[in-house]
Write an enzyme that holds these catalytic residues in place. Structure first.
Site, PDB file in Angstrom:
ATOM      1  CB  SER A 136      -0.225  -3.176   2.792  1.00 23.90           C
ATOM      2  OG  SER A 136       0.395  -2.488   1.720  1.00 23.90           O
ATOM      3  CE1 TYR A 149       1.120   1.340   5.743  1.00 23.64           C
ATOM      4  CE2 TYR A 149       1.888   0.769   3.537  1.00 23.64           C
ATOM      5  CZ  TYR A 149       0.857   0.885   4.460  1.00 23.64           C
ATOM      6  OH  TYR A 149      -0.428   0.536   4.093  1.00 23.64           O
TER       7      TYR A 149
END
Ligand code: 8X3
Length: 250
Positions: A136, A149
Site C-alpha cells: 500500500s 495500518y
C-alpha cells in the site's frame, strides 16, 4: 488459455472473496491461470471459482491449520498473490487500540508470512514462480491516525525486500504492488466499522479513485513479465492523489 504446449499454471490469490483479490483472480484467469481463490467466505469464492473455472479453498490466513490445509491442496504454485489484508480504525498512537493493531499485524503481516511459508514448497516445485505482495502507499507514507495500518504495510514492504534477498538464486521473484486510494466495496467500510457515511467521505469529490480492476491489471502485468524480469515495487495511485495528504477534490 492452456494448450498441450503450454501446461496450465496455477495461481493462488488470498482475500479473493471481494475487491482487489476477486478482481485479481479474474484477471489471472483471463491470462490462462488456474486460479485457487482463497478466502474465509466460502459462498463468495465458490461463486467466483465457478465463474472463472478456478477452485475455491476456504482459508483464514490468520490460522495456521487453515493455511496448512490450503497448502495441502496446492502441490504446485506458479503465482502467489498475498492480497488478504485490511485496516481497522483511525486511532492515534497515543490512543492506540492495541486489539485493532494486533488484528492488522496478524492479518497483513503474519498472514502473508504464514501463507508464503506454507506455499514455498509448491512455489519451488513450479520451477518458475512469482510472489506478489499487495502492499500500500500506507507502506510508503505516514499519516495521522494511520499508525496501526501504516506500520503493518511498511512491514509488508520490508518483508518483500527480505524475501527477495533470501530467495536470491532460486527461480522465484518477489514483487510488491502498492496501491493508493482504491474505491472498493469493503476496505473503508471495514476500517470505519460499517459506517457507510465515513467510508464514502474518504472518496468524496475525488475524480476517479482507482477501482479493484486497475490494481488487478497491475498485478497481472507484474506476474506475466518474462521470468527474468523482477518488478520489485509498483506504486499505483489515482491521478488525483499526489501523496497521502495531497488529494485533489472538487
Ligand atoms: C489503502 C491506502 O491511504 O487508505 O491501502 O492507507 S490508505
Amino acid at each position: 488459455m492452456s494448450t498441450d504446449q503450454t501446461p496450465t499454471r496455477t495461481a493462488v490469490v488470498t482475500g479473493a472473496s471481494s475487491g482487489i483479490g476477486a478482481a485479481t483472480a479474474r484477471a489471472l484467469a483471463a491470462q490462462g491461470f488456474h486460479v485457487v481463490c482463497a478466502a474465509r467466505r466460502t459462498e463468495r469464492i465458490e461463486e467466483l471459482a465457478a465463474e472463472i473455472g478456478g477452485r475455491a479453498v476456504t482459508c483464514d490466513v490468520t490460522d495456521d491449520a487453515s493455511v496448512a490445509a490450503l497448502a495441502a491442496q496446492v502441490p504446485t504454485c506458479h503465482v502467489l498473490v498475498n492480497n488478504a489484508g485490511g485496516a481497522v480504525g483511525t486511532d492515534r498512537v497515543d490512543e492506540a487500540d492495541l486489539e485493532g493493531w494486533r488484528w492488522m499485524y496478524d492479518l497483513n503481516v503474519l498472514g502473508l508470512v504464514r501463507v508464503t511459508r506454507a506455499l514455498l514448497p509448491a512455489l519451488r516445485e513450479s520451477g518458475d514462480a512469482t510472489i506478489v505482495n499487495v502492499g500500500s502507499t500506507a507502506g510508503r507514507w505516514a499519516y495521522e491516525g494511520g499508525g496501526g495500518y501504516t506500520a503493518a504495510k511498511h512491514a509488508v514492504k520490508v518483508l518483500s525486500e527480505t524475501l527477495r534477498l533470501e530467495l536470491n538464486g532460486e527461480p522465484i521473484r518477489v514483487c510488491e504492488v502498492a496501491p493508493g486510494m482504491v474505491r472498493t466495496d469493503e476496505f473503508a467500510l471495514v476500517r470505519f466499522g460499517g459506517d457507510q457515511e465515513r467510508a464514502d467521505a474518504v472518496y468524496a469529490g475525488v475524480d476517479q479513485p482507482l477501482v479493484a480492476e486497475d490494481v488487478a491489471d497491475a498485478i497481472s502485468w507484474v506476474a506475466t513479465r518474462p521470468s527474468h524480469v523482477d518488478i520489485d515495487e509498483l506504486v499505483i495511485k489515482p491521478r488525483a492523489q499526489a501523496a497521502a495528504h495531497k488529494v485533489h477534490r472538487t
